[in-house]
Design a protein around this motif. Sequence first.
Motif, short mmCIF file in Angstrom:
data_model
loop_
_atom_site.label_atom_id
_atom_site.label_comp_id
_atom_site.label_asym_id
_atom_site.label_seq_id
_atom_site.Cartn_x
_atom_site.Cartn_y
_atom_site.Cartn_z
N THR A 193 0.85 -1.18 0.00
CA THR A 193 0.00 0.00 0.00
C THR A 193 0.88 1.23 0.00
O THR A 193 2.06 1.17 0.36
CB THR A 193 -0.97 0.00 1.22
OG1 THR A 193 -1.94 1.03 1.05
CG2 THR A 193 -0.23 0.19 2.52
N SER A 194 0.32 2.33 -0.44
CA SER A 194 1.02 3.61 -0.35
C SER A 194 0.01 4.64 0.13
O SER A 194 -1.19 4.40 0.16
CB SER A 194 1.63 4.01 -1.70
OG SER A 194 0.63 4.10 -2.69
N TRP A 195 0.51 5.78 0.50
CA TRP A 195 -0.30 6.80 1.14
C TRP A 195 -0.07 8.10 0.39
O TRP A 195 1.06 8.48 0.13
CB TRP A 195 0.16 6.88 2.57
CG TRP A 195 -0.50 7.83 3.50
CD1 TRP A 195 -1.72 8.41 3.37
CD2 TRP A 195 0.04 8.27 4.74
NE1 TRP A 195 -1.98 9.20 4.46
CE2 TRP A 195 -0.91 9.12 5.31
CE3 TRP A 195 1.22 8.03 5.41
CZ2 TRP A 195 -0.71 9.74 6.53
CZ3 TRP A 195 1.42 8.63 6.63
CH2 TRP A 195 0.47 9.48 7.19
N THR A 243 -1.34 12.37 0.00
CA THR A 243 -2.03 13.48 0.64
C THR A 243 -3.14 13.99 -0.28
O THR A 243 -3.24 13.59 -1.44
CB THR A 243 -1.07 14.64 0.93
OG1 THR A 243 -0.71 15.28 -0.30
CG2 THR A 243 0.18 14.17 1.66
N VAL A 280 3.85 10.93 -0.19
CA VAL A 280 4.25 10.83 1.22
C VAL A 280 5.54 10.02 1.26
O VAL A 280 5.59 8.88 0.82
CB VAL A 280 3.16 10.14 2.07
CG1 VAL A 280 3.64 9.95 3.51
CG2 VAL A 280 1.87 10.94 2.03
N SER A 306 4.76 8.35 -3.80
CA SER A 306 4.76 7.94 -2.40
C SER A 306 5.56 6.67 -2.23
O SER A 306 5.56 5.79 -3.11
CB SER A 306 3.33 7.70 -1.91
OG SER A 306 2.63 8.91 -1.80
N TYR A 324 0.15 7.77 12.64
CA TYR A 324 -1.01 7.84 11.75
C TYR A 324 -1.53 6.43 11.49
O TYR A 324 -0.77 5.53 11.14
CB TYR A 324 -0.63 8.50 10.42
CG TYR A 324 -0.25 9.95 10.58
CD1 TYR A 324 -1.22 10.94 10.51
CD2 TYR A 324 1.06 10.30 10.82
CE1 TYR A 324 -0.87 12.27 10.68
CE2 TYR A 324 1.42 11.63 10.98
CZ TYR A 324 0.45 12.61 10.90
OH TYR A 324 0.80 13.93 11.07
N ILE A 338 -3.31 4.50 8.89
CA ILE A 338 -3.59 4.77 7.48
C ILE A 338 -4.47 3.72 6.79
O ILE A 338 -4.93 3.95 5.69
CB ILE A 338 -2.29 4.96 6.68
CG1 ILE A 338 -1.46 3.69 6.59
CG2 ILE A 338 -1.47 6.10 7.27
CD1 ILE A 338 -0.39 3.76 5.52
N LEU A 339 -4.69 2.58 7.44
CA LEU A 339 -5.49 1.54 6.83
C LEU A 339 -6.09 0.68 7.92
O LEU A 339 -5.38 0.27 8.84
CB LEU A 339 -4.61 0.69 5.90
CG LEU A 339 -5.28 -0.32 4.97
CD1 LEU A 339 -6.17 0.37 3.96
CD2 LEU A 339 -4.21 -1.15 4.26
#
Length: 122
Positions: free
Chosen positions: A20-22, A24, A32, A71, A108, A110-111
């Motif tokens: 996965t990637s994140w 903004t 990110v 990211s 954070y 995130i998932l």
Amino acid sequence: MDNSPPDLRIGRGTTFRFETSWMTDDPDNPAVKLDGCTAVFAVADGNGTRRVECSTANGLIRIIPKPDDESDVIETTITPALTEGQLPSDWQGAHYELKITFPSGDVYSILRGAALLLKGAA
């Protein structure tokens, strides 16, 4: 488009790997970068008992650097040994979460979503 997190369906005693990637919401700077970050992925049952834990500390999460305009990628691996002796009923009400901790100490989530352990047929 459905932006809800996926339910994870993990076969007992098998390798389950995902990336996965994140990004903004800033269209001028969506990437990110995760330099110096740590990560933890966990699955807990409905009572809060951890059934699986992967992290950068135990080597089951890798942070993969990407070019500056992309990211970084988070690769998580659940090894067969983490689920081998468990039963699908052990995972009643199970949920997962992936947290990233930055060098600043900011954490954070995130998932996150529901998790299910499948018995398998073989």
